[in-house]
Design an enzyme around this catalytic site. Structure first.
Site, mmCIF file in Angstrom:
data_model
loop_
_atom_site.group_PDB
_atom_site.id
_atom_site.type_symbol
_atom_site.label_atom_id
_atom_site.label_comp_id
_atom_site.label_asym_id
_atom_site.label_seq_id
_atom_site.Cartn_x
_atom_site.Cartn_y
_atom_site.Cartn_z
ATOM 1 C CB THR A 10 41.223 31.015 40.089
ATOM 2 O OG1 THR A 10 40.882 32.480 39.742
ATOM 3 C CG2 THR A 10 42.164 32.234 38.935
ATOM 4 C CG ASP A 11 36.512 33.091 41.834
ATOM 5 O OD1 ASP A 11 37.803 34.139 42.378
ATOM 6 O OD2 ASP A 11 35.511 34.002 41.629
ATOM 7 C CB THR A 14 40.334 36.146 35.710
ATOM 8 O OG1 THR A 14 39.545 36.997 36.626
ATOM 9 C CG2 THR A 14 41.701 37.692 35.183
ATOM 10 C CG ASP A 26 32.573 34.834 37.430
ATOM 11 O OD1 ASP A 26 32.668 36.046 37.296
ATOM 12 O OD2 ASP A 26 32.785 34.201 38.632
ATOM 13 C CB SER A 27 35.050 29.703 37.412
ATOM 14 O OG SER A 27 35.511 30.030 38.580
#
Ligand code: ASP
Length: 222
Positions: A84-85, A13, A52-53
């Site tokens: 962050t995920d 993000t 996207d992690s």
């Protein structure tokens, strides 16, 4: 050695831009609103495909460790921009792969994109730059893989994402924070690992067959 910090953008993000949101093409797009960032001695390395992690894999960890290995001698420290995920997973993996680490490797991200006025990204990024660039800012050297989020610095392999909205997104239930990031950056030197005496290397022997199994009351052993 250069007195510089390497920022490695893997995705997430923090570096999203545009409407609808998409990963930024480059550093200029991410930082367009923040000329203040030009004053810091940083270089920028962007993954060819920003992820996207939740799409992180062992190959992604290997590649990231390889990027750090290739640049290790040329920088004071490293800031990794990451979703962050799964940041805590990447941080944990790196902490075991980067053997005899003698420099800070600081993972950070944001709950909202840097280009949004209320984003937490700028504070997280500048704090991370300070920690990675330690001696340039009179901060003790922290030779560890850490997560920098809001106003704490956590040991990555003791961290957990605990909130997807709140700016205090991470906690470290089983170890105290390594530093508090208020108006002053207070590093708790007694909590920091000692500088290694042996030479840095990357252990690339990952076993993708390891799983995590959560135990719970009433679980059927079979
Ligand atoms: N889904 C995003 C990720 O982990 C969320 C974030 O960046 O915070 O990549």
């Amino acid at each position: 050695m250069k007195d510089k910090i390497l920022i490695i953008n893997t995705g997430g993000t923090i570096g999203m831009v545009g409407k609808p949101l998409r990963p930024a093409y480059n550093w200029q797009e991410i930082t367009a609103e923040y000329p203040i960032l030009e004053q810091f001695p940083t270089d920028y390395y962007q993954f060819e495909t920003l992820i996207d992690s939740s799409d992180a894999t062992p190959d992604f960890w290997l590649y990231l460790a390889q990027v750090i290995e290739n640049h290790y001698d040329y920088y004071l420290g490293f800031v990794i921009l990451h979703g962050t995920d799964t940041m805590a997973y990447t941080g944990s993996m790196l902490s075991y792969m980067l053997k005899n680490l003698g420099k800070p490797v600081i993972l950070t991200g944001a709950q909202s994109p840097m280009v949004y006025p209320r984003s937490d990204g700028l504070q997280n990024l500048i704090n991370s730059i300070y920690l990675a660039g330690h001696k340039l800012f009179n901060i003790p050297l922290i030779p560890e893989v850490c997560i920098c989020f809001r106003d704490t610095l956590l040991r990555a392999n003791r961290s957990k994402k605990t909130d997807s909205n709140n700016y205090y997104g991470f906690s470290s239930p089983n170890y105290y924070p390594l530093a508090e990031l208020g108006s002053e950056i207070k590093v708790q030197k007694d909590r920091i690992l000692p500088l290694p005496e042996e030479k840095f290397y990357v252990d690339k022997s990952l076993d993708p067959d390891v799983i995590m199994l959560e135990l719970f009351p009433g679980m059927q052993p079979k």
